[in-house]
Design a protein around this motif. Structure first.
Motif, PDB file in Angstrom:
ATOM      1  N   HIS A  97       4.725  -9.770  -0.920  1.00  0.00           N
ATOM      2  CA  HIS A  97       4.861  -9.031  -2.177  1.00  0.00           C
ATOM      3  C   HIS A  97       4.938 -10.012  -3.350  1.00  0.00           C
ATOM      4  O   HIS A  97       5.196 -11.197  -3.187  1.00  0.00           O
ATOM      5  CB  HIS A  97       6.122  -8.165  -2.145  1.00  0.00           C
ATOM      6  CG  HIS A  97       6.080  -7.095  -1.091  1.00  0.00           C
ATOM      7  ND1 HIS A  97       5.147  -6.094  -1.082  1.00  0.00           N
ATOM      8  CD2 HIS A  97       6.875  -6.905  -0.007  1.00  0.00           C
ATOM      9  CE1 HIS A  97       5.358  -5.300  -0.044  1.00  0.00           C
ATOM     10  NE2 HIS A  97       6.389  -5.771   0.638  1.00  0.00           N
ATOM     11  N   GLY A  98       4.732  -9.519  -4.541  1.00  0.00           N
ATOM     12  CA  GLY A  98       4.849 -10.345  -5.738  1.00  0.00           C
ATOM     13  C   GLY A  98       3.500 -10.820  -6.248  1.00  0.00           C
ATOM     14  O   GLY A  98       2.447 -10.594  -5.644  1.00  0.00           O
ATOM     15  N   ALA A 103      -2.271 -12.309  -5.961  1.00  0.00           N
ATOM     16  CA  ALA A 103      -3.319 -13.269  -6.330  1.00  0.00           C
ATOM     17  C   ALA A 103      -4.069 -13.756  -5.094  1.00  0.00           C
ATOM     18  O   ALA A 103      -5.292 -13.912  -5.118  1.00  0.00           O
ATOM     19  CB  ALA A 103      -2.697 -14.448  -7.085  1.00  0.00           C
ATOM     20  N   LEU A 104      -3.341 -13.985  -4.011  1.00  0.00           N
ATOM     21  CA  LEU A 104      -3.982 -14.437  -2.773  1.00  0.00           C
ATOM     22  C   LEU A 104      -4.890 -13.354  -2.206  1.00  0.00           C
ATOM     23  O   LEU A 104      -6.012 -13.639  -1.768  1.00  0.00           O
ATOM     24  CB  LEU A 104      -2.911 -14.828  -1.751  1.00  0.00           C
ATOM     25  CG  LEU A 104      -3.420 -15.275  -0.370  1.00  0.00           C
ATOM     26  CD1 LEU A 104      -4.427 -16.409  -0.494  1.00  0.00           C
ATOM     27  CD2 LEU A 104      -2.245 -15.686   0.509  1.00  0.00           C
ATOM     28  N   GLN A 105      -4.452 -12.109  -2.216  1.00  0.00           N
ATOM     29  CA  GLN A 105      -5.286 -11.013  -1.731  1.00  0.00           C
ATOM     30  C   GLN A 105      -6.540 -10.848  -2.591  1.00  0.00           C
ATOM     31  O   GLN A 105      -7.639 -10.615  -2.069  1.00  0.00           O
ATOM     32  CB  GLN A 105      -4.487  -9.718  -1.725  1.00  0.00           C
ATOM     33  CG  GLN A 105      -3.372  -9.694  -0.697  1.00  0.00           C
ATOM     34  CD  GLN A 105      -2.593  -8.406  -0.743  1.00  0.00           C
ATOM     35  OE1 GLN A 105      -3.101  -7.347  -0.381  1.00  0.00           O
ATOM     36  NE2 GLN A 105      -1.351  -8.468  -1.208  1.00  0.00           N
ATOM     37  N   ASN A 106      -6.378 -10.968  -3.896  1.00  0.00           N
ATOM     38  CA  ASN A 106      -7.543 -10.855  -4.788  1.00  0.00           C
ATOM     39  C   ASN A 106      -8.541 -11.978  -4.525  1.00  0.00           C
ATOM     40  O   ASN A 106      -9.758 -11.756  -4.530  1.00  0.00           O
ATOM     41  CB  ASN A 106      -7.095 -10.875  -6.248  1.00  0.00           C
ATOM     42  CG  ASN A 106      -6.331  -9.634  -6.648  1.00  0.00           C
ATOM     43  OD1 ASN A 106      -6.439  -8.591  -6.003  1.00  0.00           O
ATOM     44  ND2 ASN A 106      -5.533  -9.732  -7.703  1.00  0.00           N
ATOM     45  N   LEU A 107      -8.032 -13.189  -4.298  1.00  0.00           N
ATOM     46  CA  LEU A 107      -8.904 -14.325  -4.005  1.00  0.00           C
ATOM     47  C   LEU A 107      -9.670 -14.082  -2.707  1.00  0.00           C
ATOM     48  O   LEU A 107     -10.884 -14.302  -2.632  1.00  0.00           O
ATOM     49  CB  LEU A 107      -8.081 -15.604  -3.900  1.00  0.00           C
ATOM     50  CG  LEU A 107      -8.838 -16.854  -3.406  1.00  0.00           C
ATOM     51  CD1 LEU A 107      -9.956 -17.226  -4.377  1.00  0.00           C
ATOM     52  CD2 LEU A 107      -7.874 -18.016  -3.203  1.00  0.00           C
ATOM     53  N   ALA A 108      -8.945 -13.634  -1.668  1.00  0.00           N
ATOM     54  CA  ALA A 108      -9.600 -13.388  -0.375  1.00  0.00           C
ATOM     55  C   ALA A 108     -10.650 -12.299  -0.487  1.00  0.00           C
ATOM     56  O   ALA A 108     -11.748 -12.410   0.081  1.00  0.00           O
ATOM     57  CB  ALA A 108      -8.545 -13.008   0.664  1.00  0.00           C
TER      58      ALA A 108
END
Length: 293
Positions: A97-98, A103-108
Motif C-alpha cells: 500500500h502507499g 508507483a511500482l504497479q504503474n511502472l510494471a
C-alpha cells in the motif's frame, strides 16, 4: 548466510491477456526502496496462472541469488493465495500500500503493455461476428457470437421481442466472454454499429443501457465495431447467423442440450479446421437465458 546479510526490496507480479485472448503475459518487477529497478522479467503462458507462476519462480530465483527479501504484490489471486500459505523467506507476499506501491504497479503495468505491444504488433485483431434471430410475430430471440478461431457462445432470450436489443446483447455477450484486448466486432445491424460508434439516439432505456454497457466493456481495449451486409457471403457473419438461428429453433423445439452442442459444433467446424490454434484447443460454451436482462 544470515538474515542480517539479506537486503529488503519490493516487487510486483502482474498479468494481462494477449491481444487475441489466446495467451497471457505476466511481468515481475523488483525495485529498491528508492524505486531503482533491480530486475524485470516477462513470461508468456496459455493462461494467466501459468504465466504468473513462471514469473514468480524467476523472482524467487533472483531473490535467492541476490540475497534479497522481496515484499511482493501478486496480482493473480490463486497464486497469491498459494504464496500466502507458504513460509518463504526470499519472496514475502505483501499488498504494498502507499505511494511507492502504486508507483511500482504503474511502472510494471506500463512495461508490460509496452512489451505486449512490441511482440504482438503484427498480430491482427480477433474478429468476432455477432447476430440475432427472431421469428416474426413470436417472442424469443436467439443470439450468438463466433470468433475467427471457432470459439462461440449462444443464448436464447425467451421473452425478448426486439431484434435490435438482441443484436446489442450479442455484442455485449462477446465482449463479456472474450478476454482479447484487440477486437473487431462484425455486426449486420447498421443501427447497432452507428449507436456504439457515435451518439445513441434511442429513447428506450434498455437499449441505451446496452450501448453504455458495450462501451464500458470496450474501455482499455482496442475494440472496433464494423457493419457488414447480411447474407452477402461474409463467412464469419453467415456462421454467426446460423448459430443465432439454431439457438432460437432449438429452444422452440426443446432440443436436448447434447444435440444442441453437436449442431453448433458442426456449424463452426470449418473455422476450426481452417484456423487451428496450436496447443490451444478452441473453447466454447452454450447457455440459455429464460428472462430478459
Amino acid at each position: 548466510m544470515t538474515h542480517s546479510t539479506v537486503r529488503d526490496a519490493r516487487g510486483v507480479i502482474l498479468h494481462r491477456p494477449g491481444p487475441r485472448g489466446d495467451c497471457d503475459y505476466a511481468i515481475g518487477v523488483v525495485t529498491t526502496d528508492d524505486n531503482s529497478v533491480l530486475d524485470t522479467f516477462v513470461a508468456e503462458g496459455s493462461n494467466a496462472g501459468l504465466a504468473s507462476l513462471a514469473t514468480l519462480e524467476h523472482v524467487a530465483d533472483f531473490a535467492a541469488a541476490s540475497n534479497l527479501r522481496i515484499l511482493t504484490r501478486v496480482g493473480h489471486a490463486a497464486i497469491r493465495d498459494w504464496l500466502e500459505q507458504q513460509t518463504p523467506w526470499h519472496v514475502v507476499p505483501d499488498y504494498l500500500h502507499g505511494d511507492n506501491g502504486r508507483a511500482l504497479q504503474n511502472l510494471a503495468t506500463e512495461l508490460l503493455v509496452d512489451h505486449i505491444g512490441a511482440v504482438t504488433a503484427d498480430l491482427p485483431p480477433l474478429q468476432i461476428a455477432t447476430d440475432a434471430s427472431a421469428r416474426v410475430g413470436h417472442p424469443g430471440i436467439g443470439i450468438a457470437y463466433v470468433t475467427d478461431r471457432g470459439d462461440y457462445q449462444q443464448q436464447h432470450l425467451a421473452d425478448e421481442l426486439s431484434v435490435l436489443t438482441g443484436e446489442l446483447q450479442a455484442i455485449r455477450m462477446a465482449l463479456t466472454h472474450q478476454r482479447a484486448t484487440r477486437i473487431q466486432i462484425l455486426t449486420d445491424s447498421h443501427t447497432s454499429a452507428q449507436w456504439i460508434n457515435g451518439p445513441c439516439h434511442s429513447n428506450n432505456f434498455r437499449t441505451a443501457r446496452l450501448v453504455e454497457d458495450i462501451r464500458e466493456l470496450a474501455k482499455g481495449r482496442d475494440v472496433t465495431v464494423k457493419w457488414v451486409r447480411s447474407h452477402n457471403g461474409h463467412r464469419l457473419n453467415e456462421i454467426a447467423d446460423r448459430l443465432a438461428v439454431s439457438a432460437r429453433r432449438n429452444a422452440e423445439a426443446h432440443v436436448a442440450d447434447d444435440i444442441r452442442r453437436q449442431i453448433s459444433d458442426h456449424i463452426v467446424a470449418g473455422l476450426r479446421r481452417r484456423k487451428p490454434a496450436p496447443g490451444r484447443p478452441p473453447r466454447h460454451e452454450t447457455s440459455r437465458e429464460d428472462t430478459n436482462r
